[in-house]
Design a protein around this motif. Structure first.
Motif, short mmCIF file in Angstrom:
data_model
loop_
_atom_site.label_atom_id
_atom_site.label_comp_id
_atom_site.label_asym_id
_atom_site.label_seq_id
_atom_site.Cartn_x
_atom_site.Cartn_y
_atom_site.Cartn_z
N ALA A 16 1.00 -1.15 -0.12
CA ALA A 16 0.20 0.07 -0.09
C ALA A 16 0.88 1.25 0.09
O ALA A 16 1.99 1.31 0.45
CB ALA A 16 -0.92 0.02 1.18
N PHE A 17 0.13 2.38 -0.61
CA PHE A 17 0.77 3.61 -0.50
C PHE A 17 0.54 4.25 0.69
O PHE A 17 -0.91 4.34 1.02
CB PHE A 17 0.68 4.41 -1.69
CG PHE A 17 1.38 3.93 -2.80
CD1 PHE A 17 2.71 4.28 -3.11
CD2 PHE A 17 0.59 2.86 -3.76
CE1 PHE A 17 3.23 3.61 -4.59
CE2 PHE A 17 1.12 2.57 -5.13
CZ PHE A 17 2.45 2.76 -5.18
N ALA A 18 1.08 5.07 1.56
CA ALA A 18 0.73 6.08 2.58
C ALA A 18 1.52 7.26 2.61
O ALA A 18 2.35 7.43 1.95
CB ALA A 18 1.06 5.26 3.82
N THR A 19 1.30 7.95 3.71
CA THR A 19 1.82 9.29 4.08
C THR A 19 2.71 9.24 5.26
O THR A 19 2.07 8.29 6.21
CB THR A 19 1.05 10.41 3.99
OG1 THR A 19 0.21 10.22 5.23
CG2 THR A 19 0.32 10.72 2.75
N PRO A 20 3.60 9.87 5.67
CA PRO A 20 4.13 9.82 6.90
C PRO A 20 3.03 10.12 7.93
O PRO A 20 3.41 9.80 9.05
CB PRO A 20 5.22 10.79 6.99
CG PRO A 20 5.72 10.83 5.18
CD PRO A 20 4.47 10.47 4.55
N ASP A 21 2.41 10.90 7.72
CA ASP A 21 1.19 11.07 8.98
C ASP A 21 0.54 9.81 9.10
O ASP A 21 0.10 9.64 10.26
CB ASP A 21 0.13 12.18 8.35
CG ASP A 21 0.74 13.76 8.25
OD1 ASP A 21 1.74 13.58 8.87
OD2 ASP A 21 0.21 14.58 7.52
N THR A 30 12.69 7.90 4.82
CA THR A 30 12.33 6.43 4.56
C THR A 30 11.27 6.43 3.75
O THR A 30 9.99 6.95 3.40
CB THR A 30 11.67 6.01 5.94
OG1 THR A 30 12.76 6.10 7.08
CG2 THR A 30 11.59 4.55 5.71
N VAL A 31 11.55 5.77 2.41
CA VAL A 31 10.64 5.69 1.02
C VAL A 31 9.70 4.72 1.49
O VAL A 31 8.70 4.53 0.75
CB VAL A 31 11.48 5.74 -0.07
CG1 VAL A 31 10.60 5.42 -1.42
CG2 VAL A 31 12.21 7.13 -0.25
N ASP A 56 5.97 5.09 0.71
CA ASP A 56 5.64 6.72 1.03
C ASP A 56 5.18 7.15 -0.52
O ASP A 56 6.05 7.22 -1.34
CB ASP A 56 6.77 7.47 1.34
CG ASP A 56 6.62 8.93 1.63
OD1 ASP A 56 5.91 9.60 0.87
OD2 ASP A 56 7.13 9.40 2.59
N ALA A 57 3.88 7.73 -0.47
CA ALA A 57 3.19 7.86 -1.86
C ALA A 57 4.05 9.05 -2.57
O ALA A 57 4.15 9.05 -3.58
CB ALA A 57 1.76 8.15 -1.55
N GLU A 58 4.22 9.89 -1.66
CA GLU A 58 4.82 11.24 -2.25
C GLU A 58 6.35 10.84 -2.96
O GLU A 58 6.73 11.43 -4.11
CB GLU A 58 4.85 12.47 -1.43
CG GLU A 58 5.21 13.65 -1.94
CD GLU A 58 5.29 14.85 -0.90
OE1 GLU A 58 5.96 15.87 -1.06
OE2 GLU A 58 4.43 14.82 -0.05
#
Length: 126
Positions: A16-21, A30-31, A56-58
């Motif tokens: 899955a893609f996610a954000t650091p939040d 960390t990617v 990390d999506a971004e």
């Protein structure tokens, strides 16, 4: 284990893609994150039956926008290596180095590690 979705078997690897939040461990450059959690089998043995990869999506978007497809692929392969049971190594030419290697896929040391893991006991009952 999600019997409603996958029947009487473990769920596949979750990517899955996610954000650091959402996943704080993705903060600070960390990617990706990947790994597995052992589960106890009926006989008490600890076994790995599934795992997850968080990207990390971004950061992944930035790699792709910069034309660094090999680097993005290396991140995914590196994290799947953790799901399979590989740890970090100090040799920067290996996919499992902290920097993710050269982007050319698994190197000889990575393959040797996978071969060792492949000698583990097969548990078709799980």
């Amino acid at each position: 284990y999600q019997p409603d979705r996958y029947g009487d078997r473990w769920a596949p690897v979750y990517i899955a893609f996610a954000t650091p939040d959402q996943i704080p461990r993705l903060a600070g450059g960390t990617v990706g994150l990947g790994g597995s959690t052992p589960r106890s089998a009926g006989d008490g043995a600890l076994v790995y039956v599934t795992g997850s990869v968080w990207l990390d999506a971004e950061a992944m978007d930035d790699l792709l926008a910069a034309g660094r497809r090999d680097s993005a692929r290396a991140v995914v392969e590196h994290e799947i290596g953790h799901v399979l049971g590989l740890n970090h190594v100090s040799d920067g030419t290996q996919l499992m180095s902290l920097t993710g290697g050269t982007g050319a896929g698994p190197a000889d040391g990575d393959r040797r590690g996978l071969a060792i893991l492949g000698r583990g006991v097969w548990r078709p009952d799980l």
